[in-house]
Design a protein around this motif. Structure first.
Motif, mmCIF file in Angstrom:
data_model
loop_
_atom_site.group_PDB
_atom_site.id
_atom_site.type_symbol
_atom_site.label_atom_id
_atom_site.label_comp_id
_atom_site.label_asym_id
_atom_site.label_seq_id
_atom_site.Cartn_x
_atom_site.Cartn_y
_atom_site.Cartn_z
ATOM 1 N N VAL A 258 -5.645 2.290 -2.380
ATOM 2 C CA VAL A 258 -4.035 2.158 -1.847
ATOM 3 C C VAL A 258 -4.112 2.978 -0.590
ATOM 4 N N THR B 225 0.728 -1.237 0.161
ATOM 5 C CA THR B 225 -0.381 0.068 -0.166
ATOM 6 C C THR B 225 0.855 1.382 0.010
ATOM 7 N N LEU C 119 -7.187 -2.556 -4.438
ATOM 8 C CA LEU C 119 -5.749 -2.126 -5.004
ATOM 9 C C LEU C 119 -5.324 -2.858 -6.307
#
Length: 484
Positions: free
Chosen positions: A393, A299, A363
Motif C-alpha cells: 500500500v 493506496t 496491494l
C-alpha cells in the motif's frame, strides 16, 4: 578527519519533510484526546463522529486549491503561510468552550492536510529525476509519521503539564510550533536552487492546463466525485442530526453551483490555448493524471480507511484489549517510514510504471488475504499479512508520487493537488463501504478495486526523461551545489 557537508537539496528535503511532519501532528492532534474531549463536553457518539468528519472534509478541496496557489506563488510562500494561518484554528480548538467552537475550528484545521501538495512541488525543483522517487518517498513517508508521533507524544505532554486541562496545553503547543516553524520555513527555504522564488514564467493565473478537448472533458469529469464526496459529508452530518434537512439541501445546492462555476472557469481558461493550438513539446496526456489519481485513491485512500478500523478489527477478531489491538494495528502505519521511500527508490531504479504495477498487484493480493483473516488464524500470521499488505500500500504511494512531478513540470502543484485529493476521496468511499458491510467484505472491495487499478496500468505510459523531452542535459546548472 573527513567532514561531511549537508548539500542544499538534502537541507531542503529536511526542512520540507519536517514542515509536513508538523502538519500531520497538528492535523491528528485531536485523536489521542477524543475520549477526554467527549467527557469534557458531554458529547454523543454522533457529535464525536461529526468532529472526525470535519477533520477531513475541507482537505479535499483544499488540496486542489493549494495546488493552484503553489504553482502561482511558489512553495516557500504558500507552505509558510499555511503553517502560520493554521496555527489560529489549532489554538482556537484548544481554547474552545462549546461544541460548535470545536466543530468550526476543526473544520478549518482540516485544511492543513493539504500541506502535502506543497512539498511535492518543492522537492521536484531540487532533485534530479533519477532521485525524484526516493526524495518524494522520504518526504511523504516520514511526514505521514507525524500522525503516529502525535498519538505517542501528545498524551505524555498532557500528562506532564498535568490537570484536566492538559489536553488543551498539548494541542495549543502544536499550534505554537507550526506558527514558529512557518516563520522559520519562510526565511530558510528556497523555491529553487537558483533563487528564493519560482521564475515568473511558471506562475499560473488560472486553472489546470490541459492540451486537448478530450482532456478538458476528462478534467471536468474527474472533478465531479470530489464535490460528490463533500455531498456525502453533508449527508452524514444530516444523518447524525448535526445539520437540519434544509441546511443539508442548501449545502448540496452550493456544491452544485461551485462545481458548475469551477467547470465554467476551467473551460474559459483552457479555451484560448486549445483554439490556437498547443505546441507538441508542451502537450501531455491527462490520462496519466487520471490513472495516477485512481492509483492514489486505492493506496492512500485505503490506508486512511484501514487505520481507522483496524484496531477494532483485531480486537473483535482475536478478543484483544483495545490497547493491545491498537499497538498491533499501528504496524500498518509504522511501515510508512520504510515502505514509501522504498517504493520511490525502486521506481527510480527499475522503472516507475513497472514498480507501481507490482505495488498495486501486491496491494490487491494483500487485501484479499486480509479478507480471509479469522479468529482461527494464528495471531502472528495475521500480523504478518497486515504488514505485508501495508508494504505494498505505502510502497504504491511512493511509486505514484515518483511519477507525478514528471508529467508536466510547471503545473506539478495542481496535478499533485488533484491526485492527492483523490486519496481523501478514496478514504471516504472505503469508509462508507465499511459502514455497510462486514470487515471481510470491506477488505475484499479494496482488493477488487486494486485489481482494477492494476489492469488500468496497461494504459499508463512510462514518463520520458525531461532532459530528452526538453532537449536539455540537466535542469540544474552545474555551478550549483546541489548534490546529484
Amino acid at each position: 578527519m573527513i567532514k561531511h557537508r549537508i548539500t542544499p537539496n538534502v537541507s531542503i528535503l529536511g526542512l520540507t519533510t519536517f514542515a509536513f511532519f508538523l502538519s500531520f501532528v497538528v492535523w491528528f492532534n485531536m485523536a489521542p484526546f477524543i475520549h477526554v474531549i467527549q467527557e469534557k463536553f458531554q458529547l454523543t457518539s454522533d457529535e464525536v463522529g461529526a468532529l472526525l468528519i470535519m477533520n477531513v472534509a475541507l482537505t479535499i478541496p483544499a488540496r486542489v486549491l493549494i495546488g493552484v496557489l503553489v504553482d502561482r506563488y511558489g512553495p516557500r510562500k504558500v507552505y509558510s503561510s499555511l503553517l502560520i494561518v493554521m496555527s489560529v484554528p489549532c489554538i482556537a480548538f484548544a481554547l474552545a468552550t462549546t461544541y460548535w467552537q470545536l466543530l468550526i475550528s476543526r473544520m478549518f484545521l482540516g485544511i492543513i492536510g493539504a500541506g502535502f501538495v506543497i512539498g511535492i512541488r518543492m522537492i521536484s525543483e531540487w532533485f534530479p529525476e533519477k532521485r525524484m522517487g526516493i526524495a518524494e518517498g522520504i518526504y511523504g513517508g516520514w511526514g505521514n509519521f507525524g500522525s503516529a508521533a502525535a498519538a505517542m507524544s501528545l498524551p505524555v505532554l498532557a500528562l506532564l503539564l498535568g490537570g484536566e486541562e492538559g489536553w488543551r496545553y498539548a494541542i495549543g503547543i502544536t499550534g505554537l510550533l507550526v506558527l514558529i516553524y512557518g516563520i522559520v520555513f519562510y526565511f530558510k527555504a528556497s523555491d529553487t536552487p537558483h533563487s528564493k522564488s519560482l521564475p515568473g514564467e511558471v506562475k499560473r493565473k488560472g486553472g489546470l492546463e490541459v492540451t486537448s478537448y478530450k482532456d478538458l472533458i476528462g478534467l471536468i469529469a474527474i472533478m465531479l466525485p470530489m464535490y460528490g464526496i463533500l455531498g456525502v459529508f453533508l449527508w452524514k452530518l444530516y444523518s447524525m442530526a448535526i445539520l437540519t434537512s434544509e441546511a443539508a439541501i442548501a449545502g448540496c445546492l452550493i456544491l452544485l453551483i461551485l462545481f458548475i462555476s469551477s467547470s465554467f472557469r476551467t473551460i474559459q481558461y483552457n479555451r484560448p490555448a486549445l483554439e490556437q493550438g498547443i505546441p507538441k513539446e508542451e502537450q501531455y496526456s491527462f490520462k496519466q493524471v487520471v490513472i495516477l489519481a485512481f492509483a492514489y485513491f486505492v493506496t492512500f485512500g485505503s490506508e486512511l480507511a484501514v487505520v481507522s478500523m483496524l484496531p477494532l478489527f483485531f480486537s473483535d477478531t482475536f478478543n484483544l484489549g483495545l490497547a493491545e489491538a491498537g499497538i498491533i494495528a499501528g504496524s500498518f502505519a509504522f511501515t510508512n517510514l520504510v515502505a514509501r521511500p522504498f517504493g520511490g527508490y525502486l521506481s527510480d531504479r527499475f522503472g516507475r510504471k513497472l514498480i507501481l504495477t507490482i505495488m498495486l498487484f501486491g496491494l490487491s493480493i494483500g487485501y484479499f488475504l486480509l479478507s480471509q483473516v479469522s479468529g482461527t488464524w494464528p495471531l502472528a500470521l495475521a500480523i504478518t499479512v497486515t504488514m505485508l499488505c501495508s508494504f505494498f500500500v505505502q510502497g504504491g504511494e511512493g511509486a505514484v508520487f515518483a511519477m507525478v512531478p514528471l508529467i508536466k513540470k510547471k503545473v506539478t502543484g495542481q496535478i499533485a493537488g488533484l491526485v492527492g485529493a483523490y486519496g481523501n476521496v478514496g478514504a471516504t468511499t472505503f469508509l462508507t463501504v465499511y459502514s455497510m458491510v462486514q470487515p471481510g467484505q470491506f477488505f475484499l472491495v479494496i482488493s477488487i478495486t486494486g485489481a482494477v487499478c492494476t489492469a488500468g496500468m496497461i494504459l499508463l505510459v512510462e514518463p520520458k526523461q525531461r532532459a530528452v523531452r526538453e532537449g536539455k542535459v540537466s535542469r540544474v546548472p552545474s555551478n550549483t551545489n546541489v548534490s546529484r
